[in-house]
Structures are given as C-alpha cells and as structure tokens.
Write a protein that holds these residues in place. Sequence first.
Motif, PDB file in Angstrom:
ATOM      1  N   GLU A  56      48.796   4.640 -19.680  1.00  0.00           N
ATOM      2  CA  GLU A  56      47.615   4.175 -20.528  1.00  0.00           C
ATOM      3  C   GLU A  56      46.431   4.043 -19.489  1.00  0.00           C
ATOM      4  OE1 GLU A  56      49.074   1.238 -24.102  1.00  0.00           O
ATOM      5  OE2 GLU A  56      48.977   0.632 -22.217  1.00  0.00           O
ATOM      6  N   GLN A  57      46.404   3.586 -18.337  1.00  0.00           N
ATOM      7  CA  GLN A  57      45.338   3.513 -17.371  1.00  0.00           C
ATOM      8  C   GLN A  57      44.726   4.799 -17.100  1.00  0.00           C
ATOM      9  OE1 GLN A  57      46.975   1.358 -14.382  1.00  0.00           O
ATOM     10  NE2 GLN A  57      46.695  -0.703 -15.549  1.00  0.00           N
ATOM     11  N   LEU A  58      45.931   5.814 -16.974  1.00  0.00           N
ATOM     12  CA  LEU A  58      45.345   7.351 -16.485  1.00  0.00           C
ATOM     13  C   LEU A  58      44.973   7.914 -17.639  1.00  0.00           C
ATOM     14  CD1 LEU A  58      48.718   8.185 -14.559  1.00  0.00           C
ATOM     15  CD2 LEU A  58      46.631   8.015 -13.477  1.00  0.00           C
ATOM     16  N   SER A  59      45.258   7.786 -18.884  1.00  0.00           N
ATOM     17  CA  SER A  59      44.673   8.299 -19.907  1.00  0.00           C
ATOM     18  C   SER A  59      43.325   7.885 -20.045  1.00  0.00           C
ATOM     19  CB  SER A  59      45.386   7.939 -21.332  1.00  0.00           C
ATOM     20  OG  SER A  59      44.946   8.729 -22.400  1.00  0.00           O
ATOM     21  N   ASN A  60      43.110   6.653 -19.840  1.00  0.00           N
ATOM     22  CA  ASN A  60      41.703   5.991 -20.026  1.00  0.00           C
ATOM     23  C   ASN A  60      40.483   6.681 -19.023  1.00  0.00           C
ATOM     24  OD1 ASN A  60      42.416   4.450 -22.071  1.00  0.00           O
ATOM     25  ND2 ASN A  60      42.850   2.522 -20.944  1.00  0.00           N
TER      26      ASN A  60
END
Length: 331
Positions: A56-60
């Motif tokens: 999720e952090q990488l996608s953000n």
Amino acid sequence: MPESLQLTILIPLYNEEESLPELHDWIVRVVSERQYTYEILFVDDGSTDDSWLIIEQLSNQNSHVRGIRFNRNYGKTAALQTGFQAARGQVVITMDADLQDSPDEIPTLYDMITQEKFDLVSGWKQKRYDPITKTLPTKLFNAVSRWISGVQLHDFNCGLKAYRQKVVKTIAPTLYGDMHRNLPIVANWNGFKRIGEKVVQHRARKYGTTKFGLERFVNGFLDVLVIAFVHRFSKRPMHFFGTLGTLSFFVGSVMAVWLIVEKLINISRGVRFRNVTDNPMFFFGLVAIILGVQLFLAGFLGEMLVRQSLNRSGEQFVAERVGFTEQKASV
C-alpha cells in the motif's frame, strides 16, 4: 478498456516484507533506464506479516504499483492466475519477491519476446545458491518433466519468466493446483510452441527463509502426469481406457483359452489333470477379462459424457483470422 502497457512485472509473494522496498526500487531503476511504460503488480498470497502494508505504501508513492491481496494463503498458482488475468502489459514478466531473481534480467527478457518473437522465455538458474537437498530433487523433476512433456527446458521451476500477453490470457483459466511449476508445458500444449530459455543470475536469499518444502517436487511431478493425461485423453477417453481394456481382455482371454486347450489335450491323451479352477492362472485370466470389460465401458461412458458436454456448450478454439469478410447468406 484499461490502458495497454509495454510491461507488467508480476510478483507473487508470501511474507516478504523485508525485501519488497528493495525489490521495488531495483525494478523501477531498471525499467526507468529503458523508459518502458510499465506496472508492478504484487499479488499478496495471504501474508501474515506487514507485506500488504508495504505494498500500500509503495502504491501511494508510485502510481505504477498495483496490488492484489488474498484473504488467506491459496498458493503460488492461484496468485499467478489472478495476476495473469489482471495484467495489462504486452509482455508479462514474473519473478519471485525474495530477491533471488535479478531485475537486471528484465530488458533482455523483454527483447526476447518483442524482437526474437518468443511466446515464452523461461529462466535457467545454471548456477544455484541452494543446498543439495533442493538442487538434486530439482534436477530430477526437470528431467522427468522434459521426458513426459517433450519441452526441452533445463529449469521448469524458475520463477523468472517472460510471456507474451496472449499466452497468459489463454492459459490463466486452465490453471489450478500447483501448475505454476509447469507453465511452459501448459503453454506448449495450448499451441504456443516458441518457447525459449535464458541463463539468469541466481542470488542467495537475503531475507527470511524459503516458503516451500520438499513436498513441492512430489506435487510437481504428479501435476506433470495430470497435465499430460488431461491434454492427451480428456477429449478422447476411449483412446486410453479402451486401449487398456482391450489389452486386458485379450490377455485374460488368451489365459482362459490356453487352460481350456491344455485341459482338452490332457483328456485326449488320457492324462489325469487337475480342474481348471484349481490353476491360479484361471483366476488371473478371469480378473483380466472383468477388468478389461470395465475399462472399456469406462472409456465408452467417458466418450458419451464428452460428446454430451460439447453438444451442450460447444468447444471454443483459439484461432487467428486474416482476409475474412462477413458474408450474408442469400435466400
């Protein structure tokens, strides 16, 4: 229609929180140098650590990153199947999340698909950093797979592979169990014959431990047998069961006739001979005849079921056409 990209990097994973940021940065560096339009597709196979939080952090941080999360662990085949169905890239490259596969291989794999026109390119970890308890069963599995399938690859189980988009979209609906080890075989038997191989770098595991045990080789071998059987006989079960049934019935009949002839010869010579039913061969022949009839009937019933299924739904064939025009039927 979703945007079509040059490249999808598909990464199935299970509890790989330590390696994901490093793997992401490495992939981005490689694809950015080549200026590919790309997506990184993580498929979290029910991880119990913080893998999904990191995705999720990488996608953000990176709009090219997408993620799919299973509510429990379904296995690598299910993760790849789901990823194949969601992939938007014209070339789909799969790799493991443990950093043992090098993203530096991506450009060469991409070129082999787009320029050398391979349908599928499989990595070959010629030099491995694994214990002999893992490498020896791997060599045996690969040898058996080559012998059964006729697909001449050195390393069927390598997670680093490149596919033409049409290949993954075709084979995805047919995958189940642990077929991820046999994807080149599945692709080959679906008509994609241009299968290449590339020696790739194998790196020692940097974080965590392997998620697979020795049972995977037994499961992989059994899956090869299943694929071979289904491919060759699912549409013509009589060819398998009928052949075995005929052979069994013939052998049993020969035994029975031999015993009867032997009995008659001994009677004509006045030789006292034990009853036919006292000879063990009689029972072997009887069992062979009964088994032959049952196998033949199984093949016949299988043929009836296949024909009924095809009549109901029709069979879909994958075919390309060129030069065809629509014509209206004249009355």
